[in-house]
Structures are given as C-alpha cells and as structure tokens.
Design an enzyme around this catalytic site. Structure first.
Site, mmCIF file in Angstrom:
data_model
loop_
_atom_site.group_PDB
_atom_site.id
_atom_site.type_symbol
_atom_site.label_atom_id
_atom_site.label_comp_id
_atom_site.label_asym_id
_atom_site.label_seq_id
_atom_site.Cartn_x
_atom_site.Cartn_y
_atom_site.Cartn_z
ATOM 1 N N TYR A 140 -8.116 14.021 14.212
ATOM 2 C CA TYR A 140 -8.372 15.419 14.498
ATOM 3 C C TYR A 140 -7.728 15.782 16.120
ATOM 4 O O TYR A 140 -8.290 15.235 16.659
ATOM 5 C CB TYR A 140 -9.550 15.678 14.309
ATOM 6 C CG TYR A 140 -9.924 17.306 14.646
ATOM 7 C CD1 TYR A 140 -9.037 18.208 14.516
ATOM 8 C CD2 TYR A 140 -11.313 17.910 14.731
ATOM 9 C CE1 TYR A 140 -9.314 19.780 14.822
ATOM 10 C CE2 TYR A 140 -11.817 19.198 15.118
ATOM 11 C CZ TYR A 140 -10.630 20.158 15.082
ATOM 12 O OH TYR A 140 -10.680 21.434 14.974
ATOM 13 N N LYS A 168 -5.269 15.952 11.392
ATOM 14 C CA LYS A 168 -5.667 17.736 11.459
ATOM 15 C C LYS A 168 -4.947 17.851 12.862
ATOM 16 O O LYS A 168 -5.469 17.600 13.652
ATOM 17 C CB LYS A 168 -6.955 17.984 11.260
ATOM 18 C CG LYS A 168 -7.198 19.347 11.518
ATOM 19 C CD LYS A 168 -8.691 19.811 11.361
ATOM 20 C CE LYS A 168 -8.793 21.352 11.612
ATOM 21 N NZ LYS A 168 -10.439 21.741 11.788
#
Length: 308
Positions: A140, A168
């Site tokens: 992330y 992400k």
C-alpha cells in the site's frame, strides 16, 4: 501461484475499503456490518477490512479481531482482505499470525506510519510481513498518510516474493504509477484513488480499492468495468463530482453520512478525532447520490453484461 487463494473465489476488479459501522455509543454495529458486507457480495466486490476507511487504527485489537471474525463467519462468496497497519513491526507480525488462522484471502500491507523510513528500512519491513503471511499480499503506497512513497527499488526487490501479489497505488500521481508499472512488472497494480480509474485504465491498472463502493456497490463496479474497457463516455463529470463529494472532508466522514441517509447503516458515528459534525449542512451528498443512481439506470444494459 501468488493469487491462488483469491482466484478460488474469483479475483475481483473492485475491492471495497469497507467502513466499520458504529452504534451511537461508539461500539461496533455488527448487524449493519453484516448487511453492508452482503451488499458487497451481491455486487461481486472483494472486501477490505480495517483500512483507513474502516477506521482500523481507531479500534482496539479486540475490536479489530472481532470485526474480522464476524465477516469471516458470514461465509461470503467474495474474498476478504485484511489491512495491516501501524508502526510496531512485532505487533503487525502478531496481527498477521492471528489472521492467518481465519478465513481471509489476502492482506494489505501499509507503509509504517510516522517513521518515514528509507529504502532499506522499507524493504526489511515488508519482507518481514510477507514472510509472516500465509496469503497473498497487496503493498500500500499512500504517501499522504505515511509521509513517503515506497521506492521503486524496494518494490523491485519484493516483487518476486511468493506472497507479493499486488500494490494499491494511492499517491494520486500518474508518473509514480507509471514508474511502478515499468519497473515492477511482476505485481498487479490497483488504484487507490476512485477518480483516477479512467486515467489509469490505459496504463495497465487492474482494478480499484474503492471508498465510493461503500455507498454504491454495484454502481462502482460498473464504473470500474467500463473504465477498464476504455468506455469512458458518460463517466465524466458524474464520477469525478461524486468522488469529490465523498472527500469534501476527511474520509470516511462523508461516505458514512451518506450511507446513514440511504439507510445502509444505523448511525454515522465515527471514532475520535473524526466526527460527522465536520461535514457542512449543504454537503450535496443526496444530490450526488441521485446522479449516480441516474447514471447507473442509464447504463443498465452495460451493467447486466458486467455482472453476468
């Protein structure tokens, strides 16, 4: 294979960063949690639990585990991802070890908060968590919250780890996304910015980790599917305006307020320091909601094809 645990339940192009509904007294509203999780299942969206949208770091460890237990026990047909976030490595290892024993499909590994480590520190951090996990992991990148971008050199070293499945990417910067895409071809890239989907579709994004899907599960999936097919007609300015409305104050305040007004959850209560009182009275959320409903109705034939 890296994603075998997820593929067994079909790999979704939308992962909903699910809110954690709370009752007015601040405790977790498990009835509403069941309802919104099943709404995501009906839409075919994967579920991410306890991310920043889910106010994960505002919950106690006992509450976090209770949320994951509860959603796992629903035996949904869509995969469940669990967020791993904080700044104490040993604590994150224990959290992953606890979740390894549950019916989860993946983990979201966040950059450690506050410390702003360099490439060596980040490589060590992620390598340790990847080794600990029994399921595929999505890195992330969220510099607005962590203070640093994950260096490309770190991702290059991690991309061949058997548990390093995806990233992400939530920097909001197209050049950063393209750099990961060029230099880290072994991982799947998902957008962490709802409004960026049409722009990233042509650059090889594989899906969206979404806030808007909380309020619009089926609608957001249709939006993402159309973007991935490069069918951009009709996406602007409706979705840009919708996303702007959901981020007019700190996430997840607006989306919880809208979900309460739509009857999806019983209360818009948040954990301090967030509060629903931050949002202005003229928040325009109901107007935006109607625009999205109209858009979905107008695109109904395409949506049927998406869901079949």
């Amino acid at each position: 294979m890296k994603i075998q645990h997820i593929e067994s339940k079909r790999l979704p192009c939308v992962w909903t960063a699910l809110i954690t509904p709370l009752l007015p007294d601040g405790t977790v509203d498990f009835n509403s949690l069941s309802n919104i999780a099943r709404a995501q299942e009906e839409a075919g969206n994967g579920i991410l639990l306890l991310g920043s949208t889910g106010e994960g770091l505002a919950l106690s460890e006992q509450e976090q585990l209770a949320v994951v237990h509860h959603v796992c026990q629903l035996a949904l047909s869509v995969p469940i991802m669990v967020a791993v976030g904080g700044y104490q490595l040993a604590v994150q290892e224990r959290w992953i070890q606890a979740c390894n024993e549950l019916r989860v499909s993946a983990y979201l590994l966040a950059t450690p908060l506050y410390a702003k480590p360099g490439p060596s520190g980040l490589t060590q951090w992620f390598s340790t968590l990847l080794d600990c996990a029994k399921h595929p992991c999505m890195l992330y990148n969220v510099p607005s919250r962590s203070g640093v971008n994950i260096p490309v050199s770190t991702v290059q070293q991690l991309q061949n780890h058997p548990n390093c499945w995806a990233m992400k990417e939530a920097s909001g910067d197209l050049a950063t996304f393209l750099s990961y895409k060029q230099h880290c071809p072994e991982i799947a890239l998902f957008s962490g910015e709802d409004a960026m989907m049409p722009y990233l579709a042509g650059a090889g994004v594989e899906g969206l980790v979404s806030v808007s899907a909380n309020a619009w599960p089926k609608e957001t999936r249709a939006y993402v599917e159309k973007a991935l097919r490069n069918e951009h007609h009709g996406l602007f300015p409706v979705w840009q305006n919708a996303v702007d409305a959901l981020f007019q104050v700190a996430n997840p305040i607006p989306v919880k307020v809208l979900m309460k007004e739509k009857g999806m959850i019983a209360s818009a209560t948040l954990r301090a320091p967030l509060t629903e009182h931050e949002i202005p009275k003229n928040h325009q959320l109901q107007q935006v909601d109607q625009l999205i409903e109209n858009w979905f109705s107008e695109n109904h034939q395409q949506v049927i094809g998406v869901q079949s």
